[in-house]
Design a protein around this motif. Structure first.
Motif, short mmCIF file in Angstrom:
data_model
loop_
_atom_site.label_atom_id
_atom_site.label_comp_id
_atom_site.label_asym_id
_atom_site.label_seq_id
_atom_site.Cartn_x
_atom_site.Cartn_y
_atom_site.Cartn_z
N ILE A 105 -10.97 -3.48 -34.73
CA ILE A 105 -11.80 -4.05 -33.69
C ILE A 105 -13.15 -4.39 -34.31
N PHE A 106 -13.58 -5.61 -34.11
CA PHE A 106 -14.87 -6.05 -34.60
C PHE A 106 -15.72 -6.50 -33.42
N MET A 107 -16.99 -6.13 -33.44
CA MET A 107 -17.92 -6.53 -32.39
C MET A 107 -19.33 -6.37 -32.92
N ASN A 108 -20.30 -6.91 -32.21
CA ASN A 108 -21.68 -6.71 -32.65
C ASN A 108 -22.16 -5.36 -32.13
N ALA A 109 -23.30 -4.90 -32.59
CA ALA A 109 -23.79 -3.56 -32.27
C ALA A 109 -24.04 -3.38 -30.78
N GLU A 110 -24.57 -4.38 -30.12
CA GLU A 110 -24.82 -4.28 -28.69
C GLU A 110 -23.51 -4.08 -27.92
N GLU A 111 -22.49 -4.84 -28.28
CA GLU A 111 -21.17 -4.69 -27.65
C GLU A 111 -20.59 -3.30 -27.94
N TYR A 112 -20.77 -2.84 -29.16
CA TYR A 112 -20.27 -1.52 -29.55
C TYR A 112 -20.85 -0.42 -28.67
N PHE A 113 -22.17 -0.44 -28.45
CA PHE A 113 -22.80 0.60 -27.63
C PHE A 113 -22.25 0.59 -26.20
N ILE A 114 -22.08 -0.57 -25.64
CA ILE A 114 -21.54 -0.69 -24.28
C ILE A 114 -20.09 -0.22 -24.26
N TRP A 115 -19.29 -0.71 -25.20
CA TRP A 115 -17.87 -0.38 -25.27
C TRP A 115 -17.66 1.12 -25.49
N GLU A 116 -18.39 1.69 -26.47
CA GLU A 116 -18.16 3.08 -26.82
C GLU A 116 -18.55 4.02 -25.67
N SER A 117 -19.54 3.67 -24.89
CA SER A 117 -19.96 4.54 -23.79
C SER A 117 -18.85 4.75 -22.76
N ALA A 118 -17.86 3.87 -22.73
CA ALA A 118 -16.74 3.98 -21.80
C ALA A 118 -15.51 4.63 -22.43
N GLN A 119 -15.59 5.04 -23.68
CA GLN A 119 -14.44 5.59 -24.40
C GLN A 119 -14.42 7.12 -24.30
N GLU A 120 -13.23 7.68 -24.37
CA GLU A 120 -13.10 9.14 -24.38
C GLU A 120 -13.34 9.70 -25.78
N LEU A 121 -13.00 8.95 -26.80
CA LEU A 121 -13.18 9.38 -28.19
C LEU A 121 -14.48 8.82 -28.74
N ARG A 122 -14.88 9.32 -29.91
CA ARG A 122 -16.07 8.83 -30.60
C ARG A 122 -15.65 7.81 -31.66
#
Length: 193
Positions: free
Chosen positions: A8-25
């Motif tokens: 999965i590739f994304m920019n840093a802003e997308e990563y922060f939004i996406w990761e906040s909704a994930q169960e894993l780190r």
């Protein structure tokens, strides 16, 4: 650490939004999202012992100790890692989501992460202007390596064994190596017949 099956590739802003909704780190490596793998009981015990000892020793100082779930901004917009333990003593570190000015980073090694922790991660961490010590801790057998930045800005290796006292100059404390390994069961060495 393992790469997700379909990278999965994304920019840093997308990563922060996406990761906040994930169960894993997930760590972030120059646009690629990398899943963090679970650790062993020994890994967890050593990380917890290190956190507890540091947190107790630094209770009266303006230093904060974090374990596992707090990410470090290694390179803004490019690299965000989750070290096992991180210490910041910098008043500028006030972002609620991450540490930007670490003074000490500890990685507890496992067979799946050791090469990355020693190689790519350490190379990235060395660029930090505030990082003074990078600690690698073995869990299969007792052994601690401290890479310390000297006055010339060079990284110098110091090795410690079970009977030694670990001197952490970045936070001016000393810890018995045996205390890091409290309640850790080491693997029996295989002997050749």
């Amino acid at each position: 650490m393992v790469t997700l099956p379909d990278s999965i590739f994304m920019n840093a802003e997308e990563y922060f939004i996406w990761e906040s909704a994930q169960e894993l780190r997930y760590e972030y490596w120059d646009g690629e999202v990398v899943a963090m793998v679970g650790g062993t009981r020994n890994h967890n015990r050593v990380s917890g012992n290190f956190f507890r000892l540091l947190d107790d020793a630094l209770a009266d100082r303006y230093c904060e100790v974090y374990i596992v779930d707090v990410k470090v901004q290694v390179e803004p917009g490019q690299k965000y890692f989750y070290p096992d333990v991180v210490v910041t003593c910098d008043e500028r570190d006030n972002d609620p989501l991450l540490i930007q000015f670490p003074s000490l980073i500890i990685e507890v090694l496992s067979p799946s992460t050791e090469a990355v922790d020693r190689g790519k991660k350490f190379a990235a961490y060395r660029r930090s202007q505030t990082l003074q010590e990078y600690v690698l801790v073995q869990v299969t057998q007792p052994g601690v390596e401290v890479f310390r930045r000297n006055e010339q800005g060079k990284w110098v290796l110091y090795e410690y064994n079970l009977d030694d006292k670990l001197r952490l100059e970045s936070v001016n404390i000393e810890i018995a190596i045996a205390d890091l390994y409290r309640q850790v069961e080491f693997e029996a060495e295989v002997t050749k017949s």
